[in-house]
Motif scaffolding. Sequence first.
Motif, PDB file in Angstrom:
ATOM      1  N   TYR A 108      60.880  55.895  58.165  1.00 29.93           N
ATOM      2  CA  TYR A 108      61.770  55.208  57.223  1.00 29.93           C
ATOM      3  C   TYR A 108      62.227  56.195  56.160  1.00 29.93           C
ATOM      4  N   ASP A 151      66.714  52.937  54.572  1.00 32.23           N
ATOM      5  CA  ASP A 151      66.979  52.467  55.938  1.00 32.23           C
ATOM      6  C   ASP A 151      65.930  53.028  56.899  1.00 32.23           C
ATOM      7  N   HIS A 152      65.916  52.448  58.130  1.00 30.82           N
ATOM      8  CA  HIS A 152      65.189  53.073  59.229  1.00 30.82           C
ATOM      9  C   HIS A 152      65.898  54.381  59.546  1.00 30.82           C
ATOM     10  N   ASP A 204      73.787  54.691  58.461  1.00 31.85           N
ATOM     11  CA  ASP A 204      74.944  54.921  59.344  1.00 31.85           C
ATOM     12  C   ASP A 204      76.272  54.545  58.683  1.00 31.85           C
ATOM     13  N   ARG A 205      76.269  54.274  57.371  1.00 31.64           N
ATOM     14  CA  ARG A 205      77.511  53.791  56.757  1.00 31.64           C
ATOM     15  C   ARG A 205      78.602  54.863  56.717  1.00 31.64           C
ATOM     16  N   GLU A 221      63.106  44.756  58.225  1.00 33.15           N
ATOM     17  CA  GLU A 221      64.471  44.290  57.973  1.00 33.15           C
ATOM     18  C   GLU A 221      64.797  44.592  56.516  1.00 33.15           C
ATOM     19  N   PRO A 222      66.067  44.894  56.231  1.00 30.32           N
ATOM     20  CA  PRO A 222      66.396  45.273  54.861  1.00 30.32           C
ATOM     21  C   PRO A 222      66.246  44.112  53.881  1.00 30.32           C
ATOM     22  N   ILE A 231      70.302  55.747  50.073  1.00 33.69           N
ATOM     23  CA  ILE A 231      70.034  55.327  51.453  1.00 33.69           C
ATOM     24  C   ILE A 231      68.622  54.741  51.485  1.00 33.69           C
ATOM     25  N   ARG A 240      72.833  51.577  54.042  1.00 32.67           N
ATOM     26  CA  ARG A 240      72.544  51.970  55.421  1.00 32.67           C
ATOM     27  C   ARG A 240      72.742  53.462  55.616  1.00 32.67           C
ATOM     28  N   LEU A 270      61.374  46.679  53.574  1.00 33.14           N
ATOM     29  CA  LEU A 270      61.884  47.227  54.836  1.00 33.14           C
ATOM     30  C   LEU A 270      60.736  47.697  55.733  1.00 33.14           C
ATOM     31  N   THR A 319      71.029  45.676  51.451  1.00 31.67           N
ATOM     32  CA  THR A 319      71.559  45.715  52.821  1.00 31.67           C
ATOM     33  C   THR A 319      72.684  46.741  52.982  1.00 31.67           C
TER      34      THR A 319
END
Lengths: 416, 91
Positions: free
Chosen positions: A357, A349-350, A396-397, A385-386, A347, A394, A380, A391
Motif C-alpha cells: 500500500y 492507494d493500493h 492511476d489517476r 477499500e478506500p 496518493i 488514486r 484502506l 476516494t
Amino acid sequence: MRYSAFSLLAQTLAGHKGWKPAWRDAAPKPEYDVLVIGGGGHGLATAYYLASQHGISNVAVIEKGYIGSGNVGRNTTIIRSNYLLPGNTPFYEHAMKLWEGLEQDINYNAMVSQRGVLNLYHSDAQRDAYARRGNAMRLAGVDAELLDREQVRAMVPFFNYETGRFPIQGGLLQRRGGSVRHDAVAWGYARAADRRGVDIVQNCEVTGLAIENGRVTGVETSRGPIKAKKIALAVAGNSSRLTAMAGMRLPIESHVLQAFVSEGVKPLIDNVVTYGAGHFYVSQSDKGGLVFGGDIDGYNSYAQRGNLPVIEDVMESAMALWPGVGRLRVLRHWGGIMDMSMDGSPIIDHTPIDGLYLNAGWCYGGFKATPASGWCFAHLIARDEPHPVATAFRLDRFATGRVIDEKGVGAQPNLH
Amino acid sequence: MRIPCPHCGARDAQEFTYLGDANPKRPDGMEATEAAMFEYVYQRDNPAGRFRELWYHGAGCHAWLVVTRDTRTHAIEAAEPAKPTKAGAAA
C-alpha cells in the motif's frame, strides 16, 4: 501511565523521578500482520488508527532514523482545511475535525492552537478567486470568511498597507485553522500506538522488499528480515526509492523545501498569515520565534538542505509584506524532502503489487493532513477499500485523466 | 549552487531554469500509445544520487544544458550542451 492533572501533581510531589519513556524501544519481531514503513506523522497515525479503529495491533512501524527526525519535525506546523476541489475538501476537513479531538483521543498535549489562517489577496482577480474558494469551503461545511482591507488591518495592523508593490486588499480567513506542535504529534501518536501494542522500531532501514508471485511477503532491513502480510509505505520524500525496490516508478519527484525560524520575541502575530503576492507564510511559535517559509528550491534533491537563492526570495517577500521583521535575526533554517506529485495532490492507494500500500505525494502539505492520512490509510489497509473521503487519491489517476489539480499549474512539480 | 556552463563558465544557478530529468524521450506524436505518453509525461525515476537533468541558461547563452548532478549532495560532475553541434556546423 495515563497523563492527567493528577499524574502531573503526583510526579511533581515525587520530584519528577517516576516518568517513564513514552514508548518502548522495540526490537523487530520476525513477523507482523501489518508493517508500516516510515515512522513519521503519517506512518505513526496509520499504526495508531489500525489499532484503535480496526483492532489490528500486531503492527510494527519501522523508521530508518529516530521518531521525529524526518518531515514531521521539519515542517512549519500549520493546519488548515481551506481547499477548493471536491476530491480534497472533505478529506482535509476530516483532518481538521480529527485535530480538534486529537489530544483527548491520544491523551497527549499536542498544543493544537486554532489561531486562524489568513490568506491575503492583493488584486481584484485574487479576491474573486478567494471568494470562490471560500464559497466552496462553506458549501462543504468548512468555515471561511472573506475580509476586506480594514478588517485585515484590524487583525494584523503592522503589515505594509501603504507603500507595498502589491498592496493588501483583504484576505480569506479560516478561523479554525492554526498550528500544532509538530514533534508532539509524532511523540503522541507513537505513545498512543505503543500503548495499543504497536512496535515502534527505530534505526531500522529498509534495504529491500521481498515479493513472491506478485505479492509482497516482507522486507529486508538493517536489523534483519521481517515478514508481513501487508506492507504500508509512508516514507514521504523517499517514496520513489522504496517503490523502485519493487520495480515501480511513481509520478513523483523529490524536491527540497526550506523553512526558517527567527530569534524568539514577545508575541507579535496571533495568526498564520500567507502573503498572496508571493510565496511566503508566517506564524509565531509558542516559544516566540517567527516560523516562516516560501517556495521549494525547484530541482530534484535528497539533500535535506537548501541553497541561497530561495532564502533571498523568502526574505524579500517577508520584507515586502512586513518591513518590521528586518530587525529580527534568523535563528536557523532547514530543509525537508518533499514528494512532489505531478498534480500537487497526494496518493493513498493500493499498488499493483498485492499487499503493498502506498501513502505518498503530499508535496509541501503533508503535516496538516496527518490524522486524516493515517485514518484513511488505516481504513484502506484494514478493509482493502478506500475511505469515503479519500476516494480521489488514486495512484492511476494520472493515466485515467482524473488528476486533482488544486492549484491549476499543471504536471510539473516545480510549479506547485 | 553554481553551474559550470560550457559556454559562459561557472554561473549562479539563479541564471538557469530547471526542466528536470534529461533522459525521457517524447514518443513520436502520431505513433505514440497512451501508455507511452503516460510514462513520458508523468512517471519519473527520481534517483537519489547521480542524475542527468536539463537546465536552460536564460540569463546567459540561452543554451539547454545537460547537467550531471548528485541529488544527495548537489555536487555537479558535468555540464554539457543538450544537443552537441557537429564539428564545422553553423552555430
